[in-house]
Design a protein around this motif. Structure first.
Motif, PDB file in Angstrom:
ATOM      1  N   ALA A 111       0.828  -1.206   0.000  1.00  0.00           N
ATOM      2  CA  ALA A 111       0.000   0.000   0.000  1.00  0.00           C
ATOM      3  C   ALA A 111       0.863   1.256   0.000  1.00  0.00           C
ATOM      4  CB  ALA A 111      -0.933  -0.005   1.212  1.00  0.00           C
ATOM      5  N   PHE A 112       1.911   1.261   0.831  1.00  0.00           N
ATOM      6  CA  PHE A 112       2.793   2.431   0.884  1.00  0.00           C
ATOM      7  C   PHE A 112       3.546   2.616  -0.427  1.00  0.00           C
ATOM      8  CE2 PHE A 112       7.228   3.802   1.719  1.00  0.00           C
ATOM      9  CZ  PHE A 112       6.965   5.151   1.952  1.00  0.00           C
ATOM     10  N   LEU A 113       4.092   1.522  -0.952  1.00  0.00           N
ATOM     11  CA  LEU A 113       4.876   1.624  -2.189  1.00  0.00           C
ATOM     12  C   LEU A 113       4.001   2.032  -3.364  1.00  0.00           C
ATOM     13  CD1 LEU A 113       7.252  -1.480  -1.887  1.00  0.00           C
ATOM     14  CD2 LEU A 113       7.764   0.913  -1.403  1.00  0.00           C
ATOM     15  N   LEU A 114       2.792   1.489  -3.440  1.00  0.00           N
ATOM     16  CA  LEU A 114       1.899   1.877  -4.530  1.00  0.00           C
ATOM     17  C   LEU A 114       1.542   3.354  -4.454  1.00  0.00           C
ATOM     18  CD1 LEU A 114      -0.584  -1.118  -4.973  1.00  0.00           C
ATOM     19  CD2 LEU A 114       0.977  -0.177  -6.676  1.00  0.00           C
ATOM     20  N   THR A 115       1.331   3.850  -3.248  1.00  0.00           N
ATOM     21  CA  THR A 115       1.056   5.280  -3.078  1.00  0.00           C
ATOM     22  C   THR A 115       2.238   6.111  -3.553  1.00  0.00           C
ATOM     23  OG1 THR A 115      -0.373   4.829  -1.176  1.00  0.00           O
ATOM     24  CG2 THR A 115       0.457   7.079  -1.425  1.00  0.00           C
ATOM     25  N   ALA A 116       3.439   5.677  -3.184  1.00  0.00           N
ATOM     26  CA  ALA A 116       4.650   6.408  -3.550  1.00  0.00           C
ATOM     27  C   ALA A 116       4.897   6.382  -5.050  1.00  0.00           C
ATOM     28  CB  ALA A 116       5.857   5.828  -2.814  1.00  0.00           C
ATOM     29  N   VAL A 117       4.394   5.367  -5.741  1.00  0.00           N
ATOM     30  CA  VAL A 117       4.600   5.252  -7.184  1.00  0.00           C
ATOM     31  C   VAL A 117       3.485   5.931  -7.954  1.00  0.00           C
ATOM     32  CG1 VAL A 117       4.716   3.630  -9.122  1.00  0.00           C
ATOM     33  CG2 VAL A 117       5.966   3.141  -7.019  1.00  0.00           C
ATOM     34  N   LEU A 344      13.769   4.326  -1.132  1.00  0.00           N
ATOM     35  CA  LEU A 344      13.621   4.879  -2.474  1.00  0.00           C
ATOM     36  C   LEU A 344      12.227   5.453  -2.687  1.00  0.00           C
ATOM     37  CD1 LEU A 344      15.457   2.069  -4.495  1.00  0.00           C
ATOM     38  CD2 LEU A 344      16.310   4.368  -3.984  1.00  0.00           C
ATOM     39  N   ALA A 345      11.224   4.808  -2.096  1.00  0.00           N
ATOM     40  CA  ALA A 345       9.858   5.319  -2.211  1.00  0.00           C
ATOM     41  C   ALA A 345       9.717   6.663  -1.519  1.00  0.00           C
ATOM     42  CB  ALA A 345       8.875   4.308  -1.629  1.00  0.00           C
ATOM     43  N   VAL A 346      10.383   6.811  -0.391  1.00  0.00           N
ATOM     44  CA  VAL A 346      10.373   8.105   0.306  1.00  0.00           C
ATOM     45  C   VAL A 346      10.984   9.179  -0.580  1.00  0.00           C
ATOM     46  CG1 VAL A 346      11.341   9.383   2.252  1.00  0.00           C
ATOM     47  CG2 VAL A 346      10.346   7.123   2.625  1.00  0.00           C
ATOM     48  N   LEU A 347      12.069   8.833  -1.277  1.00  0.00           N
ATOM     49  CA  LEU A 347      12.694   9.800  -2.183  1.00  0.00           C
ATOM     50  C   LEU A 347      11.767  10.159  -3.337  1.00  0.00           C
ATOM     51  CD1 LEU A 347      16.363   8.438  -2.337  1.00  0.00           C
ATOM     52  CD2 LEU A 347      15.491  10.415  -1.070  1.00  0.00           C
ATOM     53  N   LEU A 348      10.934   9.206  -3.767  1.00  0.00           N
ATOM     54  CA  LEU A 348       9.962   9.507  -4.819  1.00  0.00           C
ATOM     55  C   LEU A 348       8.934  10.532  -4.345  1.00  0.00           C
ATOM     56  CD1 LEU A 348       8.992   6.168  -6.651  1.00  0.00           C
ATOM     57  CD2 LEU A 348       9.913   8.244  -7.677  1.00  0.00           C
ATOM     58  N   LEU A 349       8.516  10.394  -3.092  1.00  0.00           N
ATOM     59  CA  LEU A 349       7.499  11.282  -2.544  1.00  0.00           C
ATOM     60  C   LEU A 349       8.068  12.613  -2.055  1.00  0.00           C
ATOM     61  CD1 LEU A 349       5.285   8.807  -0.475  1.00  0.00           C
ATOM     62  CD2 LEU A 349       4.592  10.069  -2.515  1.00  0.00           C
ATOM     63  N   LEU A 350       9.347  12.618  -1.715  1.00  0.00           N
ATOM     64  CA  LEU A 350       9.944  13.774  -1.040  1.00  0.00           C
ATOM     65  C   LEU A 350       9.780  15.090  -1.799  1.00  0.00           C
ATOM     66  CD1 LEU A 350      11.428  14.550   1.533  1.00  0.00           C
ATOM     67  CD2 LEU A 350      13.592  14.166   0.328  1.00  0.00           C
ATOM     68  N   PRO A 351      10.064  15.150  -3.101  1.00  0.00           N
ATOM     69  CA  PRO A 351       9.933  16.446  -3.799  1.00  0.00           C
ATOM     70  C   PRO A 351       8.540  17.031  -3.716  1.00  0.00           C
ATOM     71  CG  PRO A 351      11.196  14.898  -5.126  1.00  0.00           C
ATOM     72  CD  PRO A 351      10.621  14.115  -3.991  1.00  0.00           C
TER      73      PRO A 351
END
Length: 588
Positions: A111-117, A344-351
């Motif tokens: 769920a978290f990774l899908l949200t981040a993607v 890596l998912a956090v880095l996707l969401l960070l910006p």
């Protein structure tokens, strides 16, 4: 004697069966409106672009000779290729662990990774690129953090150079690479891995000999789409790159907007288009385009498996070497991949998170961390007539595009899913091409068709261009829903005496309606976030919300843009949540 009779009889019967299956069905007629629309506003414009590049009616290759003879244009092509290769390679290294963790992780992890993607994927490219201008600027977040920790003594140049372009584009295309890989990985039978472990294989050996070879079709599809996207990317290189990082799309824009040299711009577009088509042709040898829609038949799948079987045989021979390597790799108690993927998912969401955070800053300029919190950026947006006018222009265009794309794309989805026609692969290629081919090329080509009928610079003309780009998204969403429909409902209705029309109205339409609504949402979002079509089809007469943001970022990065970008991201999030809720309603 009997054998000579039986053989031709069975052959005739099989040929008769094939001819009947190739005969178009009633559903196939639904392909006609969308096919005509895409032919007129996609195929014909590309043909016209080719003629323009050849200097018709003079018929000359001078524009192409100019490209080959001028070192400056060859340098532009080389820069485009270098950036595309670098970004694709980096995105693959960062994307594969996320896709793998999406497949093998627990429910909360997925769920978290899908949200981040998914959230970044459906967030405007312009908004995400704007986020990197805030992060990488000399007074940006990254430099501020490095200075605070004493890692640098003065701000370093991270923006308007090759580094900024690669970082920004990698962030943009990672979701595009992850989703195809995840689609293929999720279909891999986990029993194969458990069987390998039961027979003494270590986790690494099982991965290298079982999982990795089976995931290669998704890898090929992801790399292929990402590389093609990089070749045709315009917004991110134009905003984050420097003078020495001129790409072919930026040169095309310069020839059109600044020099008004449409013939040479058409020649550059044809060169880019030819490169993409060659890459697509090579890639289709390993991953048929039908599989992107999930409508390929078993024969196509077996042919694909045969093609990449030779390429994966070497992976099956690394088991003994992997055993030696496995003991040296830290496992972190089996949590190594999930931890890496989560980071890596956090880095996707960070910006996007940082942009949203700074949109509430009380400062009149960007400073991190925010000295205080205020809504003045949002007040500036809603109180500015130019921003509001641009927003309503985007809404009007997006509503028109969403309506046309939903109707035409829905009909195409029914036709492709249930209609039997010859040349089905060509039809699928036609449907998917608008989102695979470079948007700059399609936009430049579309301009000339609209100019012939006086629709250039109009909201309806822009909506037509957006419809071409949105139709593939509608088809993909609706056809996935049609594939999952339980056929017993229709058979039950027919057995009770309902005709085809009554069955469609009472059974099929209600079941498909949620996917049509979701498709309309995403078609609206696709149009609402567009910049490239507005640049070429608006020809300075139309100012949509993304166009207003584009001009603001190019001229003076105002904190108001962070509020606009945040609102766009919130809208994308709402669309995603609604699609999930409608999906749950469909399954209940």
């Amino acid at each position: 004697m009997a054998g000579t009779v039986i053989f031709p009889t069975s052959k005739v019967a099989s040929e008769s069966t094939r001819s009947q299956s190739a005969r178009p069905t009633a559903w196939a007629w639904l392909l006609l409106p969308g096919s005509v629309f895409l032919t007129v506003l996609f195929i014909v414009p590309l043909g016209g672009l080719l003629l323009l590049s050849l200097g018709v009616p003079d018929w000359t290759l001078a524009n192409f000779v100019r490209i080959g003879d001028n070192p400056a244009y060859l340098a532009v092509l080389r820069t485009t290729l270098e950036i595309s290769l670098s970004v694709t390679a980096l995105a693959f290294v960062l994307s594969y662990p996320i896709a793998y963790a999406l497949t093998t992780g627990g429910r909360m992890m997925r769920a978290f990774l899908l949200t981040a993607v998914v959230l970044p994927y459906f967030t405007s490219v312009l908004a995400r690129t704007f986020a990197w201008t805030i992060l990488l600027g000399r007074g940006g977040v990254v430099n501020d953090i490095l200075l605070r920790f004493g890692l640098i003594s003065q701000p370093v140049s991270l923006l308007y150079n090759r580094f900024g372009v690669i970082i920004g584009m990698t962030h943009i295309i990672m979701p595009l690479m992850i989703l195809p890989m995840y689609t293929v990985m999720s279909s891999i039978d986990q029993k194969l891995l458990r069987a390998a472990r039961a027979n003494g294989a270590s986790p690494l050996v099982a991965f290298l000999t079982i999982f990795l070879p089976l995931s290669l079709p998704g890898v090929i599809a992801g790399v292929l789409l990402a590389f093609i996207y990089c070749l045709g990317s315009y917004i991110t290189p134009a905003l984050l790159g420097g003078v020495s990082d001129l790409t072919i799309t930026m040169e095309i824009s310069s020839q059109v907007v600044e020099q008004l040299n449409w013939n040479f711009a058409a020649a550059l577009s044809i060169v880019l288009l030819a490169a993409v088509l060659v890459i697509l042709w090579v890639g289709s040898r390993f991953f048929p385009i039908e599989q992107l829609l999930g409508v390929s038949d078993g024969k196509a799948g077996s042919e694909t498996a045969a093609r990449h079987q030779i390429g994966t045989q070497w992976l099956m021979r690394v088991g003994s070497a992997a055993n030696a390597l496995d003991r040296w790799l830290p496992s972190l108690g089996g949590r190594g991949v999930p931890i890496l993927a989560s980071s890596l998912a956090v880095l996707l969401l960070l910006p996007v998170v940082i942009v949203a955070y700074l949109s509430f800053s009380a400062s009149s300029y960007f400073v991190f961390p925010a000295p205080g919190y205020s809504l003045h950026n949002y007040q500036a947006y809603f109180g500015d007539a130019l921003w509001v006018r641009a927003t309503f222009a985007s809404i009007r265009v997006a509503l028109m595009a969403a309506a046309m794309a939903t109707v035409l794309g829905g009909m195409l989805a029914f036709g492709l899913s249930r209609g039997r026609i010859r040349g089905r692969g060509a039809m699928i290629a036609l449907v998917l091409s608008p989102i695979i081919l470079p948007t700059v090329v399609v936009a430049v080509a579309t301009y000339f068709v609209l100019a012939r009928v006086g629709l250039q610079g109009t909201e309806f003309g822009l909506a037509l261009g957006h419809t071409v780009h949105a139709i593939p998204f509608v088809v993909v969403i609706v056809i996935a829903n049609l594939r999952d429909l339980n056929p017993t409902y229709e058979r039950a209705a027919r057995s009770l005496g309902a005709g085809p029309l009554a069955t469609f109205r009472t059974i099929i339409a209600p079941l498909v309606m949620p996917s049509l609504i979701v498709a309309a949402f995403f078609a609206f979002l696709t149009s609402f976030d567009d910049v490239v079509y507005v640049l070429f089809l608006g020809i300075g007469k139309l100012t949509t919300l993304p166009m207003r943001m584009w001009e603001g970022i190019k001229q003076d990065i105002s904190p108001t843009i962070s509020a606009v970008a945040t609102l766009q991201m919130m809208f994308a999030a709402i669309v995603i949540v609604l699609s999930v809720l409608l999906g749950r309603r469909k399954t209940t």
